[in-house]
Design an enzyme around this catalytic site. Structure first.
Site, PDB file in Angstrom:
ATOM      1  N   PHE A   1     -15.263   1.683   6.145  1.00 19.44           N
ATOM      2  CA  PHE A   1     -13.930   2.147   5.883  1.00 19.44           C
ATOM      3  C   PHE A   1     -14.216   2.297   4.321  1.00 19.44           C
ATOM      4  CE2 PHE A   1     -13.833  -1.789   7.535  1.00 19.44           C
ATOM      5  CZ  PHE A   1     -13.824  -2.669   5.545  1.00 19.44           C
TER       6      PHE A   1
ATOM      7  N   THR B   1      -5.492  -8.429  10.186  1.00 17.23           N
ATOM      8  CA  THR B   1      -5.668  -6.912   9.941  1.00 17.23           C
ATOM      9  C   THR B   1      -5.234  -6.010  10.562  1.00 17.23           C
ATOM     10  OG1 THR B   1      -7.955  -7.875   8.340  1.00 17.23           O
ATOM     11  CG2 THR B   1      -7.528  -5.503   9.124  1.00 17.23           C
TER      12      THR B   1
ATOM     13  N   GLU C   1      -8.646 -11.382  -8.154  1.00 16.83           N
ATOM     14  CA  GLU C   1      -7.854 -10.121  -7.901  1.00 16.83           C
ATOM     15  C   GLU C   1      -6.533  -9.544  -9.267  1.00 16.83           C
ATOM     16  OE1 GLU C   1      -6.758  -9.753  -3.651  1.00 16.83           O
ATOM     17  OE2 GLU C   1      -8.980  -9.465  -3.557  1.00 16.83           O
TER      18      GLU C   1
ATOM     19  N   ARG D   1      -1.282 -14.343   3.665  1.00 18.70           N
ATOM     20  CA  ARG D   1      -2.174 -13.964   4.630  1.00 18.70           C
ATOM     21  C   ARG D   1      -1.066 -14.368   6.093  1.00 18.70           C
ATOM     22  NH1 ARG D   1      -6.476 -10.527   3.981  1.00 18.70           N
ATOM     23  NH2 ARG D   1      -7.036 -11.469   5.388  1.00 18.70           N
TER      24      ARG D   1
ATOM     25  N   TYR E   1     -11.635  -3.917  -3.502  1.00 16.54           N
ATOM     26  CA  TYR E   1     -12.304  -3.750  -2.395  1.00 16.54           C
ATOM     27  C   TYR E   1     -13.909  -3.765  -1.860  1.00 16.54           C
ATOM     28  CZ  TYR E   1      -8.434  -2.945   0.206  1.00 16.54           C
ATOM     29  OH  TYR E   1      -7.308  -3.279   1.184  1.00 16.54           O
TER      30      TYR E   1
ATOM     31  N   ARG F   1       3.271  -7.074   9.310  1.00 19.89           N
ATOM     32  CA  ARG F   1       2.390  -6.772  10.092  1.00 19.89           C
ATOM     33  C   ARG F   1       2.906  -6.041  11.912  1.00 19.89           C
ATOM     34  NH1 ARG F   1      -3.756  -7.558   7.467  1.00 19.89           N
ATOM     35  NH2 ARG F   1      -3.240  -6.455   5.706  1.00 19.89           N
TER      36      ARG F   1
ATOM     37  N   ASN G   1      -2.098  -0.604   7.508  1.00 23.46           N
ATOM     38  CA  ASN G   1      -1.703  -1.666   7.377  1.00 23.46           C
ATOM     39  C   ASN G   1      -0.377  -2.452   6.578  1.00 23.46           C
ATOM     40  OD1 ASN G   1      -3.387  -2.391   5.860  1.00 23.46           O
ATOM     41  ND2 ASN G   1      -4.587  -3.326   7.422  1.00 23.46           N
TER      42      ASN G   1
ATOM     43  N   LYS H   1       0.562  -1.592   0.069  1.00 21.85           N
ATOM     44  CA  LYS H   1       0.256  -0.029  -0.298  1.00 21.85           C
ATOM     45  C   LYS H   1       0.813   1.389  -0.103  1.00 21.85           C
ATOM     46  CE  LYS H   1      -3.623  -2.191   2.293  1.00 21.85           C
ATOM     47  NZ  LYS H   1      -4.911  -2.494   3.549  1.00 21.85           N
TER      48      LYS H   1
ATOM     49  N   HIS I   1      -2.195  -5.650   1.436  1.00 25.72           N
ATOM     50  CA  HIS I   1      -2.807  -6.647   1.193  1.00 25.72           C
ATOM     51  C   HIS I   1      -2.477  -7.737   0.891  1.00 25.72           C
ATOM     52  CE1 HIS I   1      -6.649  -8.064  -0.128  1.00 25.72           C
ATOM     53  NE2 HIS I   1      -6.181  -8.323  -1.279  1.00 25.72           N
TER      54      HIS I   1
HETATM   55  O1  CDP Z   1      -6.678  -6.778   4.216  1.00 27.21           O
HETATM   56  P1  CDP Z   1      -7.338  -7.825   5.171  1.00 27.21           P
HETATM   57  O2  CDP Z   1      -7.677  -8.565   4.178  1.00 27.21           O
HETATM   58  O3  CDP Z   1      -6.692  -8.435   6.472  1.00 27.21           O
HETATM   59  O4  CDP Z   1      -8.000  -7.080   6.095  1.00 27.21           O
HETATM   60  P2  CDP Z   1     -10.163  -6.585   5.629  1.00 27.21           P
HETATM   61  O5  CDP Z   1     -11.029  -7.012   6.634  1.00 27.21           O
HETATM   62  O6  CDP Z   1     -10.545  -6.944   4.369  1.00 27.21           O
HETATM   63  O7  CDP Z   1      -9.703  -4.790   5.120  1.00 27.21           O
HETATM   64  C1  CDP Z   1      -9.063  -4.465   3.720  1.00 27.21           C
HETATM   65  C2  CDP Z   1      -8.584  -2.703   4.241  1.00 27.21           C
HETATM   66  O8  CDP Z   1      -9.686  -2.790   4.746  1.00 27.21           O
HETATM   67  C3  CDP Z   1      -8.101  -3.550   5.863  1.00 27.21           C
HETATM   68  O9  CDP Z   1      -6.254  -3.780   5.381  1.00 27.21           O
HETATM   69  C4  CDP Z   1      -7.807  -1.943   6.537  1.00 27.21           C
HETATM   70  O10 CDP Z   1      -6.448  -1.488   5.479  1.00 27.21           O
HETATM   71  C5  CDP Z   1      -8.841  -1.751   6.292  1.00 27.21           C
HETATM   72  N1  CDP Z   1      -9.818  -1.630   7.284  1.00 27.21           N
HETATM   73  C6  CDP Z   1      -9.878  -0.068   7.935  1.00 27.21           C
HETATM   74  O11 CDP Z   1      -9.510   0.480   7.568  1.00 27.21           O
HETATM   75  N2  CDP Z   1     -10.521  -0.394   9.331  1.00 27.21           N
HETATM   76  C7  CDP Z   1     -11.547  -2.091   9.544  1.00 27.21           C
HETATM   77  N3  CDP Z   1     -12.147  -1.487  10.109  1.00 27.21           N
HETATM   78  C8  CDP Z   1     -10.969  -2.751   8.409  1.00 27.21           C
HETATM   79  C9  CDP Z   1     -10.252  -2.452   7.915  1.00 27.21           C
HETATM   80 MG    MG Z   2      -9.176  -8.450   2.832  1.00 31.53          MG
END
Ligand code: CDP
Ligand code: MG
Length: 137
Positions: free
Chosen positions: A57, A91, A126, A85, A49, A102, A112, A9, A115
């Site tokens: 968010f 996350t 993707e 992962r 997304y 992370r 974080n 990112k 992705h």
């Molecule tokens: O990236 P990951 O798959 O771990 O998490 P996700 O649940 O798919 O969420 C996508 C991205 O949204 C996260 O990596 C965060 O950068 C953001 N996010 C956030 O800003 N606040 C949250 N409560 C959850 C996710």
């Molecule tokens: Mg995700």
């Protein structure tokens, strides 16, 4: 053999962590099968997304992904999806285990650093989205 998508990112690129993150991927004996530094367009990020469209968010994470250069990487290897992962960590970096990307390098959920695709279906979707031209190998 699986191929998965990794994005570094904007914060990761701005903090000069492209090398560190890629080093960890390669050190795990996973292979970089596609790699580019790009400015993501809004439509691609919103599609990326799409599962989060209704979440509070969504706008912020899309704005963030478009705020500066990112690295898109296709990573290949045995069980690559789960391996990556696990290497990324939770996350929320505050919950991420030390030793993960992370857990070692990030502090906030908004930034974080990376992705990675969550499962086989997400990886296929993707990779087609970010590498429409296909991969080199
Ligand atoms: O990236 P990951 O798959 O771990 O998490 P996700 O649940 O798919 O969420 C996508 C991205 O949204 C996260 O990596 C965060 O950068 C953001 N996010 C956030 O800003 N606040 C949250 N409560 C959850 C996710
Ligand atoms: Mg995700």
């Amino acid at each position: 053999m699986e191929t998965t998508l990794v994005l570094i990112k904007p914060g990761g690129v701005a903090r000069n962590l492209i090398g560190e993150i890629t080093r960890r991927v390669e050190a795990r004996d996973l292979t970089v099968a596609g790699l580019k530094l790009i400015l993501a367009d809004r439509a691609t990020v919103e599609e990326h997304y799409a599962e989060h469209r209704e979440r509070p968010f969504f706008a912020d994470v899309c704005n963030y992904l478009c705020s500066g250069p990112i690295v898109a990487m296709a990573v290949r290897g045995t069980n690559a999806i789960r391996a990556i992962r696990t290497m990324m960590g939770a996350t929320n970096p505050l919950d991420a285990t030390p030793g993960t990307i992370r857990g070692d390098l990030a502090l906030s959920i908004e930034d974080n650093l990376t992705h990675s695709s969550s499962d086989e279906e997400a990886a296929a979707r993707e990779l087609a989205l970010w590498f429409p031209e296909g991969m080199v190998s």
